[in-house]
Design an enzyme around this catalytic site. Structure first.
Site, PDB file in Angstrom:
ATOM      1  CE1 TYR A  71      -4.114  -2.765   5.540  1.00 25.39           C
ATOM      2  CE2 TYR A  71      -3.188  -0.264   5.170  1.00 25.39           C
ATOM      3  CZ  TYR A  71      -3.821  -1.741   4.580  1.00 25.39           C
ATOM      4  OH  TYR A  71      -3.493  -1.918   2.887  1.00 25.39           O
TER       5      TYR A  71
ATOM      6  CE  LYS B 193      -1.505  -4.343   3.608  1.00 26.20           C
ATOM      7  NZ  LYS B 193      -2.068  -6.145   2.988  1.00 26.20           N
TER       8      LYS B 193
ATOM      9  CB  SER C  66      -0.654  -0.335   1.555  1.00 30.82           C
ATOM     10  OG  SER C  66      -1.252   1.089   1.909  1.00 30.82           O
TER      11      SER C  66
HETATM   12  P1  NAD Z   1     -11.364  -7.127   1.286  1.00 37.09           P
HETATM   13  O1  NAD Z   1     -11.077  -6.667   2.801  1.00 37.09           O
HETATM   14  O2  NAD Z   1     -12.828  -6.793  -0.084  1.00 37.09           O
HETATM   15  O3  NAD Z   1     -10.510  -8.287   0.716  1.00 37.09           O
HETATM   16  C1  NAD Z   1      -9.647  -9.210   1.220  1.00 37.09           C
HETATM   17  C2  NAD Z   1     -10.273 -10.010   1.109  1.00 37.09           C
HETATM   18  O4  NAD Z   1      -9.344 -11.010   2.135  1.00 37.09           O
HETATM   19  C3  NAD Z   1     -11.446 -10.516   1.830  1.00 37.09           C
HETATM   20  O5  NAD Z   1     -12.514 -11.434   1.077  1.00 37.09           O
HETATM   21  C4  NAD Z   1     -11.213 -11.358   3.262  1.00 37.09           C
HETATM   22  O6  NAD Z   1     -12.485 -12.452   3.837  1.00 37.09           O
HETATM   23  C5  NAD Z   1     -10.151 -12.039   3.076  1.00 37.09           C
HETATM   24  N1  NAD Z   1      -9.909 -12.479   4.420  1.00 37.09           N
HETATM   25  C6  NAD Z   1      -9.178 -11.384   4.690  1.00 37.09           C
HETATM   26  N2  NAD Z   1      -8.039 -12.112   5.776  1.00 37.09           N
HETATM   27  C7  NAD Z   1      -8.086 -13.469   5.932  1.00 37.09           C
HETATM   28  C8  NAD Z   1      -7.395 -14.656   6.084  1.00 37.09           C
HETATM   29  N3  NAD Z   1      -6.876 -14.899   7.281  1.00 37.09           N
HETATM   30  N4  NAD Z   1      -7.974 -16.028   5.079  1.00 37.09           N
HETATM   31  C9  NAD Z   1      -8.630 -16.181   4.318  1.00 37.09           C
HETATM   32  N5  NAD Z   1      -9.065 -15.222   3.807  1.00 37.09           N
HETATM   33  C10 NAD Z   1      -8.867 -13.453   4.293  1.00 37.09           C
HETATM   34  O7  NAD Z   1      -9.723  -6.194   0.577  1.00 37.09           O
HETATM   35  P2  NAD Z   1      -9.555  -5.619  -0.526  1.00 37.09           P
HETATM   36  O8  NAD Z   1      -9.930  -4.141  -0.964  1.00 37.09           O
HETATM   37  O9  NAD Z   1     -10.041  -6.477  -1.881  1.00 37.09           O
HETATM   38  O10 NAD Z   1      -7.746  -5.307  -0.069  1.00 37.09           O
HETATM   39  C11 NAD Z   1      -7.325  -6.652  -0.806  1.00 37.09           C
HETATM   40  C12 NAD Z   1      -5.445  -6.467  -0.049  1.00 37.09           C
HETATM   41  O11 NAD Z   1      -5.209  -5.674  -0.995  1.00 37.09           O
HETATM   42  C13 NAD Z   1      -5.390  -6.366   1.515  1.00 37.09           C
HETATM   43  O12 NAD Z   1      -4.648  -7.074   1.334  1.00 37.09           O
HETATM   44  C14 NAD Z   1      -5.275  -5.018   2.104  1.00 37.09           C
HETATM   45  O13 NAD Z   1      -4.624  -4.317   2.792  1.00 37.09           O
HETATM   46  C15 NAD Z   1      -4.303  -4.211   0.310  1.00 37.09           C
HETATM   47  N6  NAD Z   1      -5.239  -2.775  -0.440  1.00 37.09           N
HETATM   48  C16 NAD Z   1      -6.132  -2.320  -0.021  1.00 37.09           C
HETATM   49  C17 NAD Z   1      -6.701  -1.222   0.008  1.00 37.09           C
HETATM   50  C18 NAD Z   1      -7.274  -0.448  -1.066  1.00 37.09           C
HETATM   51  O14 NAD Z   1      -8.079   0.866  -0.123  1.00 37.09           O
HETATM   52  N7  NAD Z   1      -8.859  -1.607  -0.819  1.00 37.09           N
HETATM   53  C19 NAD Z   1      -5.232   0.050  -0.787  1.00 37.09           C
HETATM   54  C20 NAD Z   1      -4.088  -0.935  -0.412  1.00 37.09           C
HETATM   55  C21 NAD Z   1      -3.642  -1.460  -0.265  1.00 37.09           C
HETATM   56  C1  WQD Z   2      -9.369  10.226   1.018  1.00 34.01           C
HETATM   57  C2  WQD Z   2      -9.645  11.502   1.012  1.00 34.01           C
HETATM   58  C3  WQD Z   2     -10.054  12.196   3.432  1.00 34.01           C
HETATM   59  C4  WQD Z   2     -13.676   9.730   3.760  1.00 34.01           C
HETATM   60  C5  WQD Z   2      -6.685   4.425   3.243  1.00 34.01           C
HETATM   61  C6  WQD Z   2      -5.851   4.311   3.747  1.00 34.01           C
HETATM   62  C7  WQD Z   2      -4.759   3.845   3.145  1.00 34.01           C
HETATM   63  C8  WQD Z   2      -4.930   2.968   1.733  1.00 34.01           C
HETATM   64  C9  WQD Z   2      -6.362   3.536   1.362  1.00 34.01           C
HETATM   65  C10 WQD Z   2      -5.150   0.908   2.229  1.00 34.01           C
HETATM   66  C11 WQD Z   2      -8.902  11.515   2.283  1.00 34.01           C
HETATM   67  C12 WQD Z   2     -10.963  12.639   2.455  1.00 34.01           C
HETATM   68  C13 WQD Z   2     -12.824  10.076   3.933  1.00 34.01           C
HETATM   69  C14 WQD Z   2     -14.856  10.700   4.333  1.00 34.01           C
HETATM   70  C15 WQD Z   2     -13.363  12.394   3.520  1.00 34.01           C
HETATM   71  N1  WQD Z   2      -5.719   1.963   2.338  1.00 34.01           N
HETATM   72  N2  WQD Z   2     -12.488  11.139   3.251  1.00 34.01           N
HETATM   73  N3  WQD Z   2     -14.436  11.348   3.516  1.00 34.01           N
HETATM   74  O1  WQD Z   2      -7.058   7.716   3.659  1.00 34.01           O
HETATM   75  O2  WQD Z   2      -6.253   8.589   1.548  1.00 34.01           O
HETATM   76  O3  WQD Z   2      -6.312   6.028   2.448  1.00 34.01           O
HETATM   77  O4  WQD Z   2      -7.127   3.864   2.063  1.00 34.01           O
HETATM   78  O5  WQD Z   2      -3.624   0.489   2.661  1.00 34.01           O
HETATM   79  O6  WQD Z   2      -3.730   2.884   3.551  1.00 34.01           O
HETATM   80  O7  WQD Z   2      -5.258   5.102   4.780  1.00 34.01           O
HETATM   81  O8  WQD Z   2      -8.530   7.355   1.623  1.00 34.01           O
HETATM   82  O9  WQD Z   2     -10.612   6.895   1.567  1.00 34.01           O
HETATM   83  O10 WQD Z   2     -10.109   7.121   3.802  1.00 34.01           O
HETATM   84  O11 WQD Z   2      -9.500   9.246   1.831  1.00 34.01           O
HETATM   85  O12 WQD Z   2     -13.601  13.862   3.362  1.00 34.01           O
HETATM   86  O13 WQD Z   2     -15.607  10.454   4.964  1.00 34.01           O
HETATM   87  O14 WQD Z   2     -11.334  11.448   1.346  1.00 34.01           O
HETATM   88  O15 WQD Z   2      -9.852  13.172   4.373  1.00 34.01           O
HETATM   89  O16 WQD Z   2      -8.515  13.370   1.913  1.00 34.01           O
HETATM   90  P1  WQD Z   2      -7.104   7.474   2.230  1.00 34.01           P
HETATM   91  P2  WQD Z   2      -9.871   7.354   2.065  1.00 34.01           P
END
Ligand code: NAD
Ligand code: WQD
Length: 340
Positions: free
Chosen positions: A153, A157, A130
């Site tokens: 979190y 990562k 991330s």
């Molecule tokens: P998500 O929660 O939709 O998908 C994650 C999946 O993993 C879920 O289906 C959950 O049931 C499963 N899971 C969790 N723990 C588990 C375990 N111990 N064993 C088996 N399955 C398990 O999330 P996503 O948005 O699809 O994110 C996928 C990955 O990408 C995550 O690792 C997340 O940290 C990373 N990521 C997400 C974002 C984002 O904003 N969505 C941003 C950066 C990184």
């Molecule tokens: C986006 C913008 C908020 C909600 C997070 C995690 C990051 C990654 C992605 C996994 C910001 C603003 C948000 C609301 C708002 N996840 N906001 N009202 O914070 O960039 O990143 O998700 O790895 O680790 O920190 O994403 O969607 O929460 O916020 O004004 O109700 O929207 O302040 O500027 P963020 P976000």
């Protein structure tokens, strides 16, 4: 040979499964896919939707990556050639309240998966990292910048990244792409799969979409006094299908990666909260009431990627613009107002 997709019924995982099948169909080949998910944040209904889109069936195994015996059985029963590892908990706020749950699931779970992979001699991995690992560096963020984390979190990562770099250093057979995602939004253009958060969404787009569809009354905009175009926070939003295609490209190019490489998946563009709200309003035709409230602790003013390395190493770049991202989010939300 099969691909193992952990967390494959989740938001990004399900879109990646669809893109892997789309590539196989285009090439006139078959791609065997094994999904392992414990369904802690997703539902098996996703599997029917994937089938509707791709007309292909995947193997689904309900298992926890922290369960060594279950993971070992997956590798013994299937001829796995590579793993895309999405499984993990992802809510920043919750990670402050339940740090042990985050460290156990995201870090210990990954170590167990890696241990089984090493024992079974499967050494190709694409990992979901991330942009959070960039801490408070100034954007555009590139892969050579120092990393840090400000919440459990983010720490998970970062710890997994360190583990992956150490592992690759210890054994040159490993090829690992550590993909640092920026802010994934949008949905498949069929409207059949999309982001389906449990409870009140933490992230901006699902929140805005639920206000637009009438499930939530009003958006809170966290601060309008940042040094940005309109005072609200700026982020690099990336279409989840572009992101999914980045994983397909990473898999295809793993052989070119020796050891472990961190690679940004972003667009390189920044968009403010109010730009998102106004575009969403225009595309959905719905009112999006909002209120400016104080900044959210831990938020930065501006976060966006330098996405050059992905282009160079993976021959990948994001192609879908903000209009498409929001159009697809709205199709998914309006056709599935209560999620799956
Ligand atoms: P998500 O929660 O939709 O998908 C994650 C999946 O993993 C879920 O289906 C959950 O049931 C499963 N899971 C969790 N723990 C588990 C375990 N111990 N064993 C088996 N399955 C398990 O999330 P996503 O948005 O699809 O994110 C996928 C990955 O990408 C995550 O690792 C997340 O940290 C990373 N990521 C997400 C974002 C984002 O904003 N969505 C941003 C950066 C990184
Ligand atoms: C986006 C913008 C908020 C909600 C997070 C995690 C990051 C990654 C992605 C996994 C910001 C603003 C948000 C609301 C708002 N996840 N906001 N009202 O914070 O960039 O990143 O998700 O790895 O680790 O920190 O994403 O969607 O929460 O916020 O004004 O109700 O929207 O302040 O500027 P963020 P976000």
């Amino acid at each position: 040979m099969s691909l193992l997709i952990t967390g494959g019924t989740g938001y990004i995982g399900s879109h990646t499964v669809v893109e892997l099948q789309a590539l196989a169909s285009k090439q006139g080949t078959e791609q065997d896919i094994v999904i392992v998910d414990d369904l802690s944040n997703s539902s098996t209904k996703v599997l029917d939707r994937i089938k509707q889109i791709t007309h292909k069936t995947v193997t689904f195994i309900k298992a926890d990556i922290c369960d060594y015996d279950a993971m070992k059985a997956v590798f013994e029963q299937h001829d796995i050639e590579a793993v895309i590892h999405f499984a993990g908990h992802k809510a920043v706020g919750e990670s402050n309240e339940k740090p042990l749950s985050y460290y156990y699931n995201n870090v210990s779970g990954t170590v167990i998966l890696l241990r089984v992979m090493a024992e079974q001699n499967v050494k190709k991995l694409v990992f979901s990292s991330s942009a959070t690992v960039y801490g408070d560096n100034v954007s555009p963020l590139n892969e050579t910048m120092p990393t840090s984390a400000t919440n459990p979190y983010g720490q998970t990562k970062l710890m997994v990244e360190h583990i992956l770099f150490d592992l690759a250093k210890s054994d040159s057979d490993w090829s690992i792409a550590c993909l640092r995602y920026f802010n994934p939004i949008g949905a498949h253009n069929s409207g059949l799969i999309g982001e389906n958060p449990n409870g009140i969404p933490n992230n901006l787009l699902p929140y805005v979409a639920q206000v637009a569809v009438g499930r939530l009354a009003q958006l809170q905009v966290f601060g309008d006094d940042y040094d940005t175009v309109d005072g609200t926070g700026v982020r690099d939003y990336i279409h989840v299908v572009d992101l999914a295609q980045g994983h397909v490209k990473a898999l295809q190019n793993l052989d070119k990666i020796s050891g472990c490489k961190a690679i940004n998946l972003g667009t390189g563009n920044g968009t403010s909260v109010l730009e998102i709200v106004n575009t969403f309003k225009e595309i959905s035709g719905q009112d999006i009431p909002y209120k400016i409230v104080p900044r959210r602790a831990g938020d930065l003013a501006t976060v966006y990627a330098n996405a050059d390395l992905a282009n160079e190493l993976l021959d990948w770049q994001a192609t879908r613009n903000l209009h498409t991202m929001i159009e697809d989010t709205w199709r998914w939300q309006s056709e599935n107002p209560q999620g799956f």
